[in-house]
Design an enzyme around this catalytic site. Structure first.
Site, PDB file in Angstrom:
ATOM      1  N   ASP A   1       0.796  -1.263  -0.045  1.00  0.00           N
ATOM      2  CA  ASP A   1      -0.022  -0.106  -0.170  1.00  0.00           C
ATOM      3  C   ASP A   1       0.830   1.311   0.038  1.00  0.00           C
ATOM      4  O   ASP A   1       1.965   1.142   0.000  1.00  0.00           O
ATOM      5  CB  ASP A   1      -1.017  -0.053   1.066  1.00  0.00           C
ATOM      6  CG  ASP A   1      -2.346   0.757   0.942  1.00  0.00           C
ATOM      7  OD1 ASP A   1      -2.281   1.419   0.087  1.00  0.00           O
ATOM      8  OD2 ASP A   1      -3.073   0.130   1.749  1.00  0.00           O
TER       9      ASP A   1
ATOM     10  N   ASP B   1      -9.424   3.727  -3.946  1.00  0.00           N
ATOM     11  CA  ASP B   1     -10.235   2.684  -3.241  1.00  0.00           C
ATOM     12  C   ASP B   1     -11.508   2.627  -3.891  1.00  0.00           C
ATOM     13  O   ASP B   1     -12.319   3.663  -4.045  1.00  0.00           O
ATOM     14  CB  ASP B   1     -10.222   2.721  -1.786  1.00  0.00           C
ATOM     15  CG  ASP B   1      -9.187   2.307  -1.124  1.00  0.00           C
ATOM     16  OD1 ASP B   1      -8.040   2.058  -1.767  1.00  0.00           O
ATOM     17  OD2 ASP B   1      -8.945   2.329   0.201  1.00  0.00           O
TER      18      ASP B   1
END
Ligand SMILES: *[C@@H]1O[C@H](CO)[C@@H](O)[C@H](O)[C@H]1NC(C)=O
Ligand SMILES: *[C@@H]1O[C@H](CO)[C@@H](O)[C@H](O)[C@H]1NC(C)=O
Ligand SMILES: *[C@@H]1O[C@H](CO)[C@@H](O)[C@H](O)[C@H]1NC(C)=O
Ligand SMILES: *[C@@H]1O[C@H](CO)[C@@H](O)[C@H](O)[C@H]1NC(C)=O
Length: 428
Positions: A184, A239
């Site tokens: 991430d 996202d």
């Protein structure tokens, strides 16, 4: 690098072939059938000018990865029981047999601090048996285990990140038997992703264990442009959330990078929301169809221990999965849009065997007839096509010429495989 002359379609086509040939020979010594002339593209509207194969060199990702990830349903509420039961459910439902074989733990698996030796430690309440034991369990089921870290000081949920610890963390993951890393982008210290992601690639490689490397830098530095040599997939967007607005926005953003996907490295428009309750059956079916067509990773994001029959029907559609996993590995894309707000859309992509996958998608909220003309698919209008409906599981047309139309409900899509019986080419 070969300079591509964008003014001349023919010149570009030749330049692409030369360019791809050089890249493929230099990188892997292999040329994809689609580009070597063994499989002739039906047309060149499906630009693959940036297509490279197996650039990363870990041998993984020949087709988009499939499996499950904990985040979309569980977020931080995970533990070893949930992960084990999910592995069990992937087997008992038959989903594993369909290809869903990665069981991926997302954020929140670790303690808030590294130990006194500077190593990451699994959360002792949620994962008392440790990750090695969990990996052994998952492997005993014939599945693979994925884990999560961050190319920054902390993960998004403020667990320790792996920047400047790449080598230690990669070794630890390998020693546990981890098969997949999602990496991430939170708390990234303002350092460019192009600098933060390669060290983990090298660290994973140095462990000697084959580990799928999934980059999650949210598309901020257009990773399609540079990540082919870094990871097996790269997120192209922020996202996803469990809504029609998010899913359609992300599909359009991911579409932009279609020319850059190929075996070994995929655009990643984020994990599936199918089954999480925020969209209708029709919307989830469209979500799954378009993700499959776009050669997106198919990572289930719901609770597979407790799925509805409708959710299972969608994610277990073998014909749609086969489009995603087709050996040609060319990302399907939006080829035509018309009507109010361009809501009537045709998405398509070439498949092996000179076939095409075609999705007719009604992005408006009302039913209407959407027509795919052969020209928009790169076919001669006289070409006879047999058409198989991948949701009805039947042939709906034989020897169709010129165009094909279907009534499509609002927010719904239909998905087909077009098999041209003859591929005619104009001679000039
Ligand atoms: C490491 O990278 C080299 C060069 O790409 C490759 O040949 C090798 O298979 C890789 N090893 C692993 C474990 O990924
Ligand atoms: C979901 O994504 C859409 C589109 O990007 C956005 O408008 C919406 O605010 C998001 N919803 C939530 C709950 O984050
Ligand atoms: C299963 O899912 C339904 C919603 O589809 C939910 O109401 C129920 O609480 C879930 N059961 C379990 C055990 O999680
Ligand atoms: C799409 O759906 C809307 C709403 O159901 C309908 O009014 C419209 O005619 C449909 N369009 C097409 C091209 O099917």
């Amino acid at each position: 690098m070969v300079k591509i002359n964008h003014n001349s379609a023919m010149g570009m086509f030749v330049a692409i072939l030369v360019y791809v040939h050089i890249i493929c020979v230099a990188v892997s010594g292999r040329v994809h059938p689609y580009l070597s002339g063994v499989e002739k593209p039906i047309s060149n509207i499906f630009d693959t000018s940036k297509y490279g194969i197996y650039q990363l060199g870990n041998g993984l990702g020949g087709t988009p990865q499939m499996g499950w990830n904990s985040w979309n349903f569980f977020a931080c509420d995970i533990n070893e029981k949930v992960i084990k039961e999910t592995a069990d459910a992937l087997i008992s439902t038959g989903l594993a047999k369909l290809g869903y074989n990665y069981v991926n733990i997302d954020d929140c698996w670790s303690e808030l601090q590294r130990d006194s030796k500077g190593q990451l430690v699994a959360d002792s309440k949620a994962f008392p048996s440790g990750i090695k034991s969990l990996a052994d369990y998952v492997h005993s089921k014939g599945l693979k285990l994925g884990i999560y870290s961050d190319a920054g000081a902390f993960t998004c949920q403020v667990r320790p990140g792996s920047i400047f610890h790449e080598s230690d963390d990669a070794k630890l993951f390998a020693s546990w038997g981890v098969d997949y890393l999602k990496y991430d982008n939170c708390f990234n210290l303002g350092i460019e992703p192009e600098k933060r992601y390669p060290p983990m690639r090298d660290a994973l490689n140095a462990t000697g264990r084959t580990i799928f490397y999934s980059l999650c830098e949210w598309g901020v530095h257009d990773p399609a442009l540079w990540a082919g040599k870094v990871g097996n997939s790269w997120r192209t967007t922020d996202d996803i959330n469990d809504s029609w607005a998010s899913m359609t926005t992300i599909a359009d953003l991911n579409d932009k990078w279609a020319a850059y996907a190929g075996p070994g490295g995929w655009n990643d428009p984020d994990m599936l929301e199918v089954g999480n309750g925020g969209m209708t059956y029709e919307e989830y079916r469209a979500h799954f169809s378009i993700w499959a067509l776009m050669k997106a990773p198919l990572l289930i994001g719901c609770d597979v221990r407790n799925m509805t029959a409708e959710t299972f029907e969608i994610i277990s559609n073998e014909e749609v999965i086969a489009v995603n996993q087709d050996s040609l590995g060319v990302q399907g894309r939006k080829v035509y849009a018309y009507g109010p707000d361009n809501c009537y859309q045709v998405w398509a992509g070439p498949l092996s065997g000179q076939r095409l996958a075609v999705v007719i998608w009604n992005r408006s909220s009302k039913t209407s007839t959407i027509t795919a003309k052969w020209a928009t698919l790169g076919l001669e209008s006289s070409t006879k096509v047999s058409i198989r409906d991948l949701w009805k599981h039947e042939y709906v047309s034989e020897n169709k010429v010129a165009s094909f139309g279907a009534r499509v409900k609002g927010h719904s899509c239909e998905m087909y495989i077009f098999s041209p019986s003859t591929v005619t080419r104009s001679v000039s």
